[in-house]
Enzyme design. Structure first.
Site, mmCIF file in Angstrom:
data_model
loop_
_atom_site.group_PDB
_atom_site.id
_atom_site.type_symbol
_atom_site.label_atom_id
_atom_site.label_comp_id
_atom_site.label_asym_id
_atom_site.label_seq_id
_atom_site.Cartn_x
_atom_site.Cartn_y
_atom_site.Cartn_z
ATOM 1 N N PRO A 2 1.941 -2.748 -4.465
ATOM 2 C CA PRO A 2 0.978 -1.985 -3.653
ATOM 3 C C PRO A 2 0.149 -2.903 -2.755
ATOM 4 O O PRO A 2 -0.238 -3.993 -3.161
ATOM 5 C CB PRO A 2 0.083 -1.310 -4.686
ATOM 6 C CG PRO A 2 0.475 -1.822 -6.011
ATOM 7 C CD PRO A 2 1.699 -2.652 -5.890
ATOM 8 N N GLU A 3 -0.085 -2.454 -1.551
ATOM 9 C CA GLU A 3 -0.925 -3.209 -0.618
ATOM 10 C C GLU A 3 -2.256 -2.474 -0.436
ATOM 11 O O GLU A 3 -2.499 -1.430 -1.029
ATOM 12 C CB GLU A 3 -0.195 -3.391 0.716
ATOM 13 C CG GLU A 3 1.013 -4.333 0.570
ATOM 14 C CD GLU A 3 1.421 -4.966 1.897
ATOM 15 O OE1 GLU A 3 0.562 -5.078 2.795
ATOM 16 O OE2 GLU A 3 2.594 -5.325 2.029
#
Ligand SMILES: [Zn+2]
Length: 301
Positions: A2-3
């Site tokens: 996840p960013e």
């Protein structure tokens, strides 16, 4: 992994069930995730009201009434799920397949709002740590972080200053969390593409020649730096907006948060036609600092 936009979407999804609610009971079902849980982990959570849920880079930070902060990181495969006792449906629509295996439900917060917040993480690269708020600035996990890319202090001048005496590529500089916090491989590729800047360009070229001579003290931004900051803002805001609409528009029984369908313009599009109007180039991929770089060699200079 996840960013920043995904983590921000998770934050917005958890906010309504956690903020202002009390953790009636916390459960840690193992001794460790990526790191061992603190011995008093559960004791410091039980009975505490969550006064605010914030984010710094890719960390979620839950402020507790006791003056502690619960820091949470999703790692590679971590996800949160909200189980609402009256209504099993909770918001979220997701891009990556998330684990459905309840054996990987490692942490549960039973909230006074009636909801249970469940952290699932098959690979266990995620982690949680409780830190006294007054010690947050000295916390090693947070101390070295650069500015938030969507914060008011991050602008072309600041980016030029941090890059002025760097001998690395522009892409490597943007992935360095001391330059800007929370950007990962996907959004760096997207931002460079939209700014028409080559990932191989020397990072120092974001500062004028005079700025490069003066190093970090100088760093007057070039137009490239301005274009890049505009592109970083645009890709992140667009992704957060897509995440937000996934929270609003889609209800899924699993209730997992934060992994939304989002189409990228260059990332994962090797061999496809460049989307820049009038370019006609083909998207290429190569390995740079151990990560895949997707770019158009024709219009990114
Ligand atoms: Zn192109």
């Amino acid at each position: 992994m996840p960013e920043l936009p995904e983590v921000e979407t998770v934050r917005r999804g958890l906010q309504p069930v956690m903020e202002g609610a009390r953790i009636v009971k916390a459960e840690a079902r193992r001794k460790d995730l990526r790191f061992p849980f603190q011995k008093d982990f559960v004791a410091r959570l039980d009975g505490q009201t969550v006064t605010g849920l914030g984010r710094r880079a890719k960390y979620l930070l839950a402020d507790l009434a006791s003056g502690d902060v619960l820091l949470m990181h999703l790692g590679m495969s971590g996800s949160f799920r909200v189980i609402n006792h009256e209504d099993k449906k909770t918001p979220g629509k997701f891009h990556h397949p998330r684990s459905e295996d309840r054996a990987h439900d490692h942490v549960v917060f039973h909230m006074s709002s009636g909801a249970a917040v469940v952290f699932n993480d098959p690979r266990r690269f995620g982690y949680m740590k409780i830190i006294a708020r007054k010690a947050l600035e000295e916390e090693p996990l947070l101390r070295g972080l650069g500015p938030e890319p969507l914060g008011s202090e991050f602008d072309a001048a600041m980016l030029a200053r941090s890059c002025a005496n760097r001998k690395t590529s522009l892409k490597a500089a943007l992935l360095d969390q001391r330059v800007v916090a929370g950007l990962g491989n996907i959004y760096v590729c997207e931002a460079l593409y939209r700014a028409h800047l080559s990932p191989l360009r020397l990072a120092a070229t974001l500062a004028t020649k005079a700025g490069q001579r003066k190093g970090v003290a100088g760093g007057e931004p070039t137009d490239h730096a301005r274009r890049l900051v505009t592109a970083i803002h645009a890709v992140l805001n667009q992704a957060i907006k897509a995440g937000g609409s996934s929270l609003r528009d889609h209800r899924q029984t699993t209730g997992e948060l934060g992994y939304f369908q989002h189409s990228f313009q260059v990332y994962d599009r090797e061999g496809e036609k460049c989307q820049t109007a009038g370019c006609g180039g083909i998207v290429k991929r190569f390995t740079q600092n151990g990560r895949s770089t997707f770019w158009c060699p024709k219009c990114q200079k």
